[in-house]
Design a protein around this motif. Structure first.
Motif, PDB file in Angstrom:
ATOM      1  N   CYS A   1       9.256   5.874  -3.742  1.00 43.69           N
ATOM      2  CA  CYS A   1       8.613   4.803  -2.981  1.00 43.69           C
ATOM      3  C   CYS A   1       9.122   3.489  -3.556  1.00 43.69           C
ATOM      4  O   CYS A   1       9.924   3.475  -4.487  1.00 43.69           O
ATOM      5  CB  CYS A   1       7.089   4.899  -3.096  1.00 43.69           C
ATOM      6  SG  CYS A   1       6.510   4.700  -4.773  1.00 43.69           S
TER       7      CYS A   1
ATOM      8  N   LYS B   1      -5.212   2.450  -3.529  1.00 44.03           N
ATOM      9  CA  LYS B   1      -4.130   3.129  -2.793  1.00 44.03           C
ATOM     10  C   LYS B   1      -2.741   2.696  -3.259  1.00 44.03           C
ATOM     11  O   LYS B   1      -1.790   2.700  -2.484  1.00 44.03           O
ATOM     12  CB  LYS B   1      -4.276   2.924  -1.283  1.00 44.03           C
ATOM     13  CG  LYS B   1      -5.575   3.504  -0.767  1.00 44.03           C
ATOM     14  CD  LYS B   1      -5.651   3.453   0.719  1.00 44.03           C
ATOM     15  CE  LYS B   1      -6.986   4.009   1.183  1.00 44.03           C
ATOM     16  NZ  LYS B   1      -7.346   3.584   2.510  1.00 44.03           N
ATOM     17  N   ARG B   2      -2.638   2.264  -4.497  1.00 42.89           N
ATOM     18  CA  ARG B   2      -1.358   1.939  -5.105  1.00 42.89           C
ATOM     19  C   ARG B   2      -1.396   2.393  -6.561  1.00 42.89           C
ATOM     20  O   ARG B   2      -2.462   2.354  -7.181  1.00 42.89           O
ATOM     21  CB  ARG B   2      -1.121   0.413  -5.094  1.00 42.89           C
ATOM     22  CG  ARG B   2      -0.671  -0.113  -3.763  1.00 42.89           C
ATOM     23  CD  ARG B   2      -1.141  -1.526  -3.534  1.00 42.89           C
ATOM     24  NE  ARG B   2      -2.506  -1.539  -3.043  1.00 42.89           N
ATOM     25  CZ  ARG B   2      -3.105  -2.596  -2.517  1.00 42.89           C
ATOM     26  NH1 ARG B   2      -2.469  -3.737  -2.411  1.00 42.89           N
ATOM     27  NH2 ARG B   2      -4.349  -2.515  -2.088  1.00 42.89           N
TER      28      ARG B   2
ATOM     29  N   ASN C   1      -5.228   5.746 -11.185  1.00 38.36           N
ATOM     30  CA  ASN C   1      -4.287   4.826 -10.519  1.00 38.36           C
ATOM     31  C   ASN C   1      -3.840   3.645 -11.374  1.00 38.36           C
ATOM     32  O   ASN C   1      -3.299   2.669 -10.845  1.00 38.36           O
ATOM     33  CB  ASN C   1      -4.844   4.302  -9.187  1.00 38.36           C
ATOM     34  CG  ASN C   1      -5.235   5.428  -8.273  1.00 38.36           C
ATOM     35  OD1 ASN C   1      -4.544   6.437  -8.201  1.00 38.36           O
ATOM     36  ND2 ASN C   1      -6.371   5.289  -7.616  1.00 38.36           N
TER      37      ASN C   1
ATOM     38  N   ILE D   1       0.834  -1.205   0.000  1.00 38.73           N
ATOM     39  CA  ILE D   1       0.000   0.000   0.000  1.00 38.73           C
ATOM     40  C   ILE D   1       0.876   1.266   0.000  1.00 38.73           C
ATOM     41  O   ILE D   1       1.945   1.283   0.626  1.00 38.73           O
ATOM     42  CB  ILE D   1      -1.012  -0.043   1.173  1.00 38.73           C
ATOM     43  CG1 ILE D   1      -2.300   0.636   0.767  1.00 38.73           C
ATOM     44  CG2 ILE D   1      -0.464   0.518   2.462  1.00 38.73           C
ATOM     45  CD1 ILE D   1      -3.526  -0.063   1.241  1.00 38.73           C
ATOM     46  N   ASN D   2       0.432   2.243  -0.758  1.00 34.32           N
ATOM     47  CA  ASN D   2       1.152   3.514  -0.948  1.00 34.32           C
ATOM     48  C   ASN D   2       2.443   3.371  -1.762  1.00 34.32           C
ATOM     49  O   ASN D   2       3.264   4.284  -1.770  1.00 34.32           O
ATOM     50  CB  ASN D   2       1.455   4.216   0.386  1.00 34.32           C
ATOM     51  CG  ASN D   2       0.195   4.622   1.084  1.00 34.32           C
ATOM     52  OD1 ASN D   2      -0.768   5.067   0.436  1.00 34.32           O
ATOM     53  ND2 ASN D   2       0.152   4.457   2.392  1.00 34.32           N
ATOM     54  N   HIS D   3       2.605   2.236  -2.411  1.00 30.23           N
ATOM     55  CA  HIS D   3       3.770   2.033  -3.277  1.00 30.23           C
ATOM     56  C   HIS D   3       3.278   1.764  -4.708  1.00 30.23           C
ATOM     57  O   HIS D   3       2.093   1.911  -5.002  1.00 30.23           O
ATOM     58  CB  HIS D   3       4.627   0.885  -2.753  1.00 30.23           C
ATOM     59  CG  HIS D   3       5.235   1.184  -1.422  1.00 30.23           C
ATOM     60  ND1 HIS D   3       6.298   2.050  -1.262  1.00 30.23           N
ATOM     61  CD2 HIS D   3       4.904   0.766  -0.167  1.00 30.23           C
ATOM     62  CE1 HIS D   3       6.616   2.136   0.017  1.00 30.23           C
ATOM     63  NE2 HIS D   3       5.777   1.365   0.707  1.00 30.23           N
TER      64      HIS D   3
END
Ligand SMILES: NC(=O)c1ccc[n+]([C@@H]2O[C@H](COP(=O)([O-])OP(=O)(O)OC[C@H]3O[C@@H](n4cnc5c(N)ncnc54)[C@H](OP(=O)(O)O)[C@@H]3O)[C@@H](O)[C@H]2O)c1
Length: 157
Positions: free
Chosen positions: A92, A56-57, A73, A36-38
């Motif tokens: 990231c 969220k990626r 996304n 997540i977040n990457h």
């Protein structure tokens, strides 16, 4: 850092009929927490199998020819070179999330492997990791997800 993340059975199987041949919610949760977040990079077959962007990626999908609908996304790229060029600007981690063809394509660039060992032998699987995919790596860490499910982290020797 380019990291491969895979769940693999005793017989090196990773897929069957275009899908994961098991369901372990603890591993799905671990995968989500890790990525997540990457940025995640997947081949077109894995994209089709998941069926939607993972939230969220940044979802990078690789295909030489196929097209996918523009959507938030999701970024369609045409080659490994395009992924590597983009990776230079990222602040990231970049995770290669499969499938077999995509892991194979990035095998020289992957610096770390996160491997969930699935305690099954999958009969009639059609997608496998090559047996030597961890050669040149050594185990750095082991994490227990459930009684019978372990994640092993490998880094280059
Ligand atoms: N157990 C696990 O951890 C795990 C993880 C992910 C997937 N899987 C399983 O693995 C199976 C799918 O694996 P797969 O090997 O068949 O397919 P894949 O790697 O998901 O997708 C292969 C396709 O991706 C595109 N591609 C790959 N590398 C490329 C490159 N360098 N440049 C441009 N395009 C590239 C090509 O699409 P085009 O042919 O359109 O050009 C290629 O045919 C499914 O069963 C899935 O469930 C398992």
């Amino acid at each position: 850092m380019i990291t491969g993340i895979v769940a693999i059975a005793n017989n090196f199987a990773i897929g069957k009929d275009g899908k994961l041949p098991w369901h372990y919610s603890a591993d799905l949760k671990f995968f989500k927490q890790t990525t997540i977040n990457h940025v995640i990079v997947m081949g077109f077959n894995t994209w089709k199998s998941i069926g939607k962007p993972l939230p969220k990626r940044l979802n990078i999908v690789l295909s030489r020819e196929a097209n996918i609908e523009n959507q938030p996304n999701v970024l369609l790229l045409r080659s490994k070179a395009e992924v590597l060029a983009l990776s230079k600007y990222l602040n990231c981690n970049l995770f290669i999330i499969g499938g077999a063809k995509t892991y194979e394509n990035f095998s020289d660039e992957i610096e770390k492997w996160i491997v969930t060992e699935v305690p099954l032998t999958v009969k009639n699987a059609d997608t496998f990791m090559p047996e030597g995919f961890l050669s040149g790596f050594e185990r750095a860490e082991t994490q227990k997800l459930e009684d019978d499910l372990q994640v092993k982290i490998y880094t280059r020797d």
